[in-house]
Design a protein around this motif. Structure first.
Motif, PDB file in Angstrom:
ATOM      1  N   ARG A 267       0.838  -1.204   0.000  1.00  0.00           N
ATOM      2  CA  ARG A 267       0.000   0.000   0.000  1.00  0.00           C
ATOM      3  C   ARG A 267       0.871   1.251   0.000  1.00  0.00           C
ATOM      4  NH1 ARG A 267      -3.275  -2.351   4.069  1.00  0.00           N
ATOM      5  NH2 ARG A 267      -2.297  -0.943   5.583  1.00  0.00           N
ATOM      6  N   PHE A 268       1.900   1.256   0.841  1.00  0.00           N
ATOM      7  CA  PHE A 268       2.799   2.407   0.885  1.00  0.00           C
ATOM      8  C   PHE A 268       3.470   2.605  -0.464  1.00  0.00           C
ATOM      9  CE2 PHE A 268       5.065   5.266   3.859  1.00  0.00           C
ATOM     10  CZ  PHE A 268       6.066   5.728   3.021  1.00  0.00           C
ATOM     11  N   ALA A 269       3.955   1.505  -1.056  1.00  0.00           N
ATOM     12  CA  ALA A 269       4.655   1.583  -2.339  1.00  0.00           C
ATOM     13  C   ALA A 269       3.711   1.891  -3.492  1.00  0.00           C
ATOM     14  CB  ALA A 269       5.393   0.272  -2.610  1.00  0.00           C
ATOM     15  N   THR A 270       2.434   1.958  -3.203  1.00  0.00           N
ATOM     16  CA  THR A 270       1.435   2.312  -4.210  1.00  0.00           C
ATOM     17  C   THR A 270       0.897   3.715  -3.964  1.00  0.00           C
ATOM     18  OG1 THR A 270       0.779  -0.007  -4.508  1.00  0.00           O
ATOM     19  CG2 THR A 270      -0.795   1.681  -5.202  1.00  0.00           C
ATOM     20  N   PHE A 271       0.228   3.915  -2.844  1.00  0.00           N
ATOM     21  CA  PHE A 271      -0.494   5.165  -2.615  1.00  0.00           C
ATOM     22  C   PHE A 271       0.412   6.281  -2.083  1.00  0.00           C
ATOM     23  CE2 PHE A 271      -3.672   1.723  -2.137  1.00  0.00           C
ATOM     24  CZ  PHE A 271      -4.459   2.036  -3.242  1.00  0.00           C
ATOM     25  N   THR A 272       1.321   5.956  -1.165  1.00  0.00           N
ATOM     26  CA  THR A 272       2.218   6.995  -0.653  1.00  0.00           C
ATOM     27  C   THR A 272       3.240   7.384  -1.713  1.00  0.00           C
ATOM     28  OG1 THR A 272       1.902   6.144   1.581  1.00  0.00           O
ATOM     29  CG2 THR A 272       3.719   7.679   1.246  1.00  0.00           C
ATOM     30  N   PHE A 273       3.705   6.415  -2.501  1.00  0.00           N
ATOM     31  CA  PHE A 273       4.590   6.765  -3.611  1.00  0.00           C
ATOM     32  C   PHE A 273       3.869   7.686  -4.595  1.00  0.00           C
ATOM     33  CE2 PHE A 273       8.018   3.177  -3.773  1.00  0.00           C
ATOM     34  CZ  PHE A 273       8.408   3.495  -2.482  1.00  0.00           C
ATOM     35  N   ARG A 274       2.603   7.409  -4.876  1.00  0.00           N
ATOM     36  CA  ARG A 274       1.861   8.294  -5.775  1.00  0.00           C
ATOM     37  C   ARG A 274       1.780   9.706  -5.194  1.00  0.00           C
ATOM     38  NH1 ARG A 274      -4.392   7.361  -7.576  1.00  0.00           N
ATOM     39  NH2 ARG A 274      -4.677   7.387  -5.297  1.00  0.00           N
ATOM     40  N   ASP A 275       1.480   9.807  -3.912  1.00  0.00           N
ATOM     41  CA  ASP A 275       1.433  11.123  -3.283  1.00  0.00           C
ATOM     42  C   ASP A 275       2.783  11.822  -3.382  1.00  0.00           C
ATOM     43  OD1 ASP A 275       0.317  13.172  -1.180  1.00  0.00           O
ATOM     44  OD2 ASP A 275       2.204  12.433  -0.336  1.00  0.00           O
ATOM     45  N   LEU A 276       3.837  11.083  -3.100  1.00  0.00           N
ATOM     46  CA  LEU A 276       5.172  11.674  -3.099  1.00  0.00           C
ATOM     47  C   LEU A 276       5.570  12.147  -4.500  1.00  0.00           C
ATOM     48  CD1 LEU A 276       7.810  12.292  -1.601  1.00  0.00           C
ATOM     49  CD2 LEU A 276       8.480   9.916  -1.945  1.00  0.00           C
ATOM     50  N   VAL A 277       5.352  11.293  -5.496  1.00  0.00           N
ATOM     51  CA  VAL A 277       5.795  11.618  -6.854  1.00  0.00           C
ATOM     52  C   VAL A 277       4.904  12.672  -7.493  1.00  0.00           C
ATOM     53  CG1 VAL A 277       6.023  10.693  -9.190  1.00  0.00           C
ATOM     54  CG2 VAL A 277       6.949   9.415  -7.247  1.00  0.00           C
ATOM     55  N   HIS A 278       3.598  12.431  -7.505  1.00  0.00           N
ATOM     56  CA  HIS A 278       2.690  13.330  -8.219  1.00  0.00           C
ATOM     57  C   HIS A 278       2.307  14.556  -7.391  1.00  0.00           C
ATOM     58  CE1 HIS A 278       2.214  10.655 -11.608  1.00  0.00           C
ATOM     59  NE2 HIS A 278       1.911   9.657 -10.811  1.00  0.00           N
ATOM     60  N   GLY A 279       2.145  14.353  -6.083  1.00  0.00           N
ATOM     61  CA  GLY A 279       1.681  15.453  -5.253  1.00  0.00           C
ATOM     62  C   GLY A 279       2.770  16.356  -4.722  1.00  0.00           C
ATOM     63  N   ARG A 280       3.996  15.842  -4.591  1.00  0.00           N
ATOM     64  CA  ARG A 280       5.044  16.614  -3.914  1.00  0.00           C
ATOM     65  C   ARG A 280       6.247  16.908  -4.798  1.00  0.00           C
ATOM     66  NH1 ARG A 280       1.019  17.786  -1.008  1.00  0.00           N
ATOM     67  NH2 ARG A 280      -0.074  15.867  -0.455  1.00  0.00           N
ATOM     68  N   LEU A 281       6.494  16.069  -5.809  1.00  0.00           N
ATOM     69  CA  LEU A 281       7.710  16.213  -6.611  1.00  0.00           C
ATOM     70  C   LEU A 281       7.414  16.525  -8.073  1.00  0.00           C
ATOM     71  CD1 LEU A 281       9.825  13.295  -5.076  1.00  0.00           C
ATOM     72  CD2 LEU A 281      10.110  15.755  -4.684  1.00  0.00           C
ATOM     73  N   GLY A 282       6.194  16.899  -8.364  1.00  0.00           N
ATOM     74  CA  GLY A 282       5.876  17.322  -9.724  1.00  0.00           C
ATOM     75  C   GLY A 282       6.083  16.258 -10.775  1.00  0.00           C
ATOM     76  N   GLY A 283       5.884  14.987 -10.411  1.00  0.00           N
ATOM     77  CA  GLY A 283       6.032  13.894 -11.364  1.00  0.00           C
ATOM     78  C   GLY A 283       7.452  13.402 -11.546  1.00  0.00           C
ATOM     79  N   ARG A 284       8.417  13.962 -10.814  1.00  0.00           N
ATOM     80  CA  ARG A 284       9.817  13.538 -10.931  1.00  0.00           C
ATOM     81  C   ARG A 284      10.073  12.300 -10.082  1.00  0.00           C
ATOM     82  NH1 ARG A 284      12.833  18.076  -8.540  1.00  0.00           N
ATOM     83  NH2 ARG A 284      10.839  18.428  -7.481  1.00  0.00           N
ATOM     84  N   ASN A 285      11.040  11.516 -10.511  1.00  0.00           N
ATOM     85  CA  ASN A 285      11.335  10.234  -9.880  1.00  0.00           C
ATOM     86  C   ASN A 285      12.479  10.356  -8.870  1.00  0.00           C
ATOM     87  OD1 ASN A 285      11.857   7.556  -9.223  1.00  0.00           O
ATOM     88  ND2 ASN A 285      12.967   7.147 -11.120  1.00  0.00           N
ATOM     89  N   PRO A 286      12.220  10.088  -7.567  1.00  0.00           N
ATOM     90  CA  PRO A 286      13.307  10.140  -6.580  1.00  0.00           C
ATOM     91  C   PRO A 286      13.971   8.792  -6.330  1.00  0.00           C
ATOM     92  CG  PRO A 286      11.235   9.919  -5.435  1.00  0.00           C
ATOM     93  CD  PRO A 286      10.912   9.905  -6.920  1.00  0.00           C
ATOM     94  N   PHE A 287      13.529   7.732  -7.035  1.00  0.00           N
ATOM     95  CA  PHE A 287      13.957   6.373  -6.717  1.00  0.00           C
ATOM     96  C   PHE A 287      14.787   5.757  -7.844  1.00  0.00           C
ATOM     97  CE2 PHE A 287       9.653   6.602  -4.602  1.00  0.00           C
ATOM     98  CZ  PHE A 287      10.155   6.844  -3.333  1.00  0.00           C
ATOM     99  N   SER A 288      15.658   4.847  -7.450  1.00  0.00           N
ATOM    100  CA  SER A 288      16.473   4.110  -8.416  1.00  0.00           C
ATOM    101  C   SER A 288      16.617   2.664  -7.960  1.00  0.00           C
ATOM    102  CB  SER A 288      17.864   4.743  -8.538  1.00  0.00           C
ATOM    103  OG  SER A 288      18.716   3.927  -9.327  1.00  0.00           O
ATOM    104  N   ASN A 289      16.688   1.767  -8.919  1.00  0.00           N
ATOM    105  CA  ASN A 289      17.116   0.403  -8.600  1.00  0.00           C
ATOM    106  C   ASN A 289      18.193  -0.053  -9.572  1.00  0.00           C
ATOM    107  OD1 ASN A 289      15.482   0.036 -10.862  1.00  0.00           O
ATOM    108  ND2 ASN A 289      14.515  -1.829 -10.091  1.00  0.00           N
ATOM    109  N   GLN A 290      18.871   0.931 -10.170  1.00  0.00           N
ATOM    110  CA  GLN A 290      20.000   0.609 -11.033  1.00  0.00           C
ATOM    111  C   GLN A 290      21.103  -0.052 -10.204  1.00  0.00           C
ATOM    112  OE1 GLN A 290      20.300   0.937 -14.296  1.00  0.00           O
ATOM    113  NE2 GLN A 290      18.379   2.006 -14.686  1.00  0.00           N
ATOM    114  N   GLY A 291      21.652  -1.122 -10.727  1.00  0.00           N
ATOM    115  CA  GLY A 291      22.754  -1.803 -10.053  1.00  0.00           C
ATOM    116  C   GLY A 291      22.351  -2.729  -8.938  1.00  0.00           C
ATOM    117  N   VAL A 292      21.056  -2.818  -8.634  1.00  0.00           N
ATOM    118  CA  VAL A 292      20.598  -3.717  -7.577  1.00  0.00           C
ATOM    119  C   VAL A 292      20.481  -5.126  -8.145  1.00  0.00           C
ATOM    120  CG1 VAL A 292      18.704  -4.285  -6.019  1.00  0.00           C
ATOM    121  CG2 VAL A 292      19.352  -1.889  -6.388  1.00  0.00           C
TER     122      VAL A 292
END
Length: 459
Positions: A267-292
């Protein structure tokens, strides 16, 4: 002693007498009398109000006030658009043990829902000012935060130095925003690899770092149904299909998330991520999984070849880091309490916080305690009481306690394990490039970023 006696007497005065003091902000009405939660009926007098920023708050002063104040920072974040007037009263009831110990209590519901650690810290500081404006300066002011509120409380003492005498952080999300949710990023992509239903092939596609597309009407119940469809997580093991059991086994093994909190993490990785990305960061991506490199599944090669990959937008990382990462630059006693088997904020968050203070040269201000418990939202009432008492003595005497001395102070109802030491944060969460250096944001970096127009997350 005179000050303590005077403040205790003031706490017992009638509401009419107490209203003579001016509120902290002349543009906002002062606290109004309110019914206390049932746990404090007959033990304290309570007030509620709304500050100039629209944040609802609650205050309690016990009949036998010891003259000191605990300011509470709640967890979450909640996702409602407005400040919830019930939240601070609910928290007062949950942590009534602080008032039972003789402390006045003040907590904010924050001015809005959604992510924003500095915003929540500002609202926490606001309710402290409201209290001082109404009741005068306490002998000591301690700040307490649980879960995400631990991040908020830790950010509060860094942002408002000199206002607080000590901090108590319980089951705190102490790795900060830029690294503290990486295991949920991993869950989001690993879940989709195995389940392929979030989104479904028939639905509009979107990058998984968004959590959910902005215009989606999915509900928590709908997400739960998809999780059940793929893994049978809510069914008894014998009722799951072989495919469901294998999907569940692989998701849990790769992410390290406990089965009983799989749904809440998703739920957090769905709804809170949506709030964070769309509601707080203007659609920009703060996350990476490159190299994992994901491991633990029945076929790691296929998983790593097929899982969705993405790189973060550096400006989004900067804004999230500035908002919620901790510099470790504290100069007051900080006591933490964490359940070893916390299924939500893994105990390794404590290692991240210790590393941050060590990197800032402030480790001497930190004492960490651990308990043989497996809950996140609430710990033993006796442990809260012992913890706030130990922090109070440390502040007053300057004598730094130890995990063993704190454990010995509890007569009953505590589950301390004084010998426990958590593994490093990277032992639980696969680090991203550069993710082994702590603090994630240094005090110098914070000062530099503070000069960038519009940096961070808007309140």
């Amino acid at each position: 002693m005179l000050r303590r006696g005077l403040t205790a007497c003031l706490a017992a005065l009638t509401v009419g007498t107490l209203t003579a003091a001016a509120p902290a902000d002349p543009t906002a009405p002062g606290p109004a009398p309110a019914d206390c939660p049932p746990a404090l009926a007959g033990k304290a007098t309570c007030w509620t109000g709304q500050d100039a920023n629209g944040a609802h708050y609650a205050i309690a002063v016990p009949e036998d006030w010891n003259g000191s104040l605990v300011v509470h920072a709640h967890g979450g974040p909640d996702l409602g658009a407005e400040s919830d007037p019930a939240r601070s009263l609910d928290d007062l009831g949950r942590w009534s043990v602080m008032v039972d110990q003789g402390y006045a209590w003040a907590g904010s519901s924050y001015r809005r829902g959604g992510y924003g650690t500095r915003m929540a810290a500002a609202d926490t500081e606001s309710v402290r000012r409201v209290f001082v404006g109404r009741f005068g300066a306490p002998e000591l002011t301690l700040v307490h935060g649980q879960s995400w509120g631990g991040n908020v409380a830790a950010k509060t003492v860094e942002t408002y130095p000199g206002r607080y005498d000590g901090a108590l952080l319980t089951n705190g999300v102490l790795a900060g925003g830029s690294r503290g949710y990486d295991y949920r990023v991993d869950l989001r992509v690993v879940y989709q690899y195995y389940c392929g239903n979030h989104p479904r092939p028939s639905e509009p596609e979107y990058p998984l770092w968004q959590g959910l597309r902005a215009d989606s009407t999915m509900t928590s119940a709908g997400l739960r149904a998809r999780l059940q469809e793929c893994t049978g997580f809510s069914s008894a093991p014998g009722e799951r299909t072989a495919a469901q059991q294998r999907n569940l086994d692989d998701i849990l093994a790769v992410t390290g998330i406990p089965e009983r909190t799989l749904e809440s993490h998703l739920r957090f990785a769905t709804f809170t991520f949506r709030d964070l990305v769309h509601g707080r960061l203007g659609g920009r991506n703060p996350f990476s999984n490159q190299g994992v490199r994901y491991s633990g599944s029945h076929d790691d090669r296929a998983l790593n070849a097929g899982v969705e990959r993405f790189a973060a937008d550096p400006t989004a990382v900067r804004d999230l880091s500035y908002d919620s990462d901790l510099t470790g630059d504290v100069r007051i006693p900080v006591l933490t309490l964490h359940a070893i088997d916390d299924p939500t904020a893994f105990v390794e968050h404590e290692s991240a916080y210790r590393a941050a203070l060590r990197g800032a040269g402030r480790e001497r201000y930190l004492v960490q305690t651990f308990t043989r418990e497996s809950e996140h939202s609430e710990l033993s009432a006796a442990e809260y009481a012992v913890s706030v008492g130990a922090l109070d003595r440390w502040v007053r005497t300057g004598v730094r306690p130890t995990a063993r001395s704190i454990a010995r102070a509890c007569a009953s109802g505590c589950f301390y394990d004084p010998g426990f030491r958590p593994g490093g944060y990277a032992s639980r969460v696969e680090p991203r490039p550069g993710g082994l250096r702590w603090p994630a944001m240094t005090a110098a970096q914070e000062r530099a970023w503070s000069r960038v127009p519009g940096v961070g997350i808007a309140p």
